[in-house]
Enzyme design. Sequence first.
Site, PDB file in Angstrom:
ATOM      1  N   TYR A 194      18.787 106.392  29.162  1.00  0.00           N
ATOM      2  CA  TYR A 194      17.381 106.220  29.529  1.00  0.00           C
ATOM      3  C   TYR A 194      16.498 106.085  28.288  1.00  0.00           C
ATOM      4  O   TYR A 194      15.566 105.271  28.256  1.00  0.00           O
ATOM      5  CB  TYR A 194      16.904 107.399  30.373  1.00  0.00           C
ATOM      6  CG  TYR A 194      15.415 107.370  30.640  1.00  0.00           C
ATOM      7  CD1 TYR A 194      14.849 106.409  31.463  1.00  0.00           C
ATOM      8  CD2 TYR A 194      14.560 108.287  30.023  1.00  0.00           C
ATOM      9  CE1 TYR A 194      13.480 106.353  31.681  1.00  0.00           C
ATOM     10  CE2 TYR A 194      13.182 108.247  30.230  1.00  0.00           C
ATOM     11  CZ  TYR A 194      12.652 107.284  31.069  1.00  0.00           C
ATOM     12  OH  TYR A 194      11.294 107.222  31.270  1.00  0.00           O
ATOM     13  N   ARG A 239       2.298 118.558  24.707  1.00  0.00           N
ATOM     14  CA  ARG A 239       3.760 118.578  24.775  1.00  0.00           C
ATOM     15  C   ARG A 239       4.287 117.518  23.823  1.00  0.00           C
ATOM     16  O   ARG A 239       3.573 116.578  23.454  1.00  0.00           O
ATOM     17  CB  ARG A 239       4.283 118.300  26.191  1.00  0.00           C
ATOM     18  CG  ARG A 239       4.037 116.890  26.676  1.00  0.00           C
ATOM     19  CD  ARG A 239       4.536 116.690  28.105  1.00  0.00           C
ATOM     20  NE  ARG A 239       5.981 116.782  28.187  1.00  0.00           N
ATOM     21  CZ  ARG A 239       6.808 115.728  28.096  1.00  0.00           C
ATOM     22  NH1 ARG A 239       6.324 114.506  27.876  1.00  0.00           N
ATOM     23  NH2 ARG A 239       8.110 115.877  28.198  1.00  0.00           N
ATOM     24  N   GLU A 278       6.347 111.706  20.261  1.00  0.00           N
ATOM     25  CA  GLU A 278       5.012 111.527  20.806  1.00  0.00           C
ATOM     26  C   GLU A 278       4.363 112.893  21.018  1.00  0.00           C
ATOM     27  O   GLU A 278       4.900 113.720  21.763  1.00  0.00           O
ATOM     28  CB  GLU A 278       5.068 110.793  22.142  1.00  0.00           C
ATOM     29  CG  GLU A 278       5.597 109.376  22.041  1.00  0.00           C
ATOM     30  CD  GLU A 278       5.702 108.705  23.398  1.00  0.00           C
ATOM     31  OE1 GLU A 278       5.821 107.474  23.439  1.00  0.00           O
ATOM     32  OE2 GLU A 278       5.680 109.431  24.432  1.00  0.00           O
TER      33      GLU A 278
END
Length: 324
Positions: free
Chosen positions: A304, A211, A253
């Site tokens: 966040y 992912r 990432e």
Amino acid sequence: MSVKTTNQHMIKEIPLIKRFPFPFQKDSYRYSNNARPLESGKLADITPEYFEEIDKKRQILLNHHERAFQSLEHSIDGQWEVLEFLIDELAIIYPEYFSVIKNGHEWTFENKLLDEKHTFTFGDLSTLPYEPLDFIGRHVQEDLIFMGQRDGDLYMDAGQLCFPANWSIAFDIGMTYTEFHSPVPVFFDSGLAKKVLNFLLRIEAGKPWTRLNWTLTVEPILDTFPENFDEWGPKKEKVTSENAGQLVHLRVEDQRLFRMPRSNGILFSIHTHLISLDELKKNEDWLKRFFRVLKDLPDYMAEYKGFSLYKGEIIRYLEKSLTD
């Protein structure tokens, strides 16, 4: 401390814009279980940044070892399994870069890129300079997290985390999946956390998943630890619509998940990629999509992910870039 770069020519140079893992498939982004089967089946990717990133990793581990590597005593068997998994993969997929000779339990691992050769006894900690996960992590660009599975949950049992996106392995070691994901907004209230955990618990050996996760970083800084926030956090205040293209980097990432068959643990790898917004402009379709994603992104997600302070400046930069 610096790794050798005399073998830089061994890695093929490909422009960043042609190999960057752009994370957005739609014009809107929300939390979801966006995992998909890992078609390549491999954990490690060797990119032109290899020497720079391995050097950075080793400097961090030298200067701040407890910040970047943590393990629980019962994780050692799992760590040996991870070491075996990665050494075998590197030698098979990248024989021009790595090799291993096994004579029973006596192994010789060679990293041809770094001109390093290590002989050790598999299973004997005294023959390695570091714990197994810490040793093999010094040869790949990916951060490596080992999660033990027991009592219907996942526990962070060991990890080498040199390039975190503002989270701490020293703080999270020993936590359950629920505990170390608790800061993620809406993740639990929506029921998504339970669904993702159930998915992770069902991952099978030999069937890895991948992912993409993303955030933004000011300047191309990989090691954004909470522990050194005073070094990178204040940089956010410098962003304007005029300099955002140079300062702001899309940070993606590539996260991969592997079931370890002997220990039944989950190996979670993180390969972090950075691209400046000026570089992203070379792909106009990506730039347009990123603009639409940011315009639509809820404030709580920007907060966040740590860029709410300069979200407006980025949007203004993108608007100007798309109208020039």
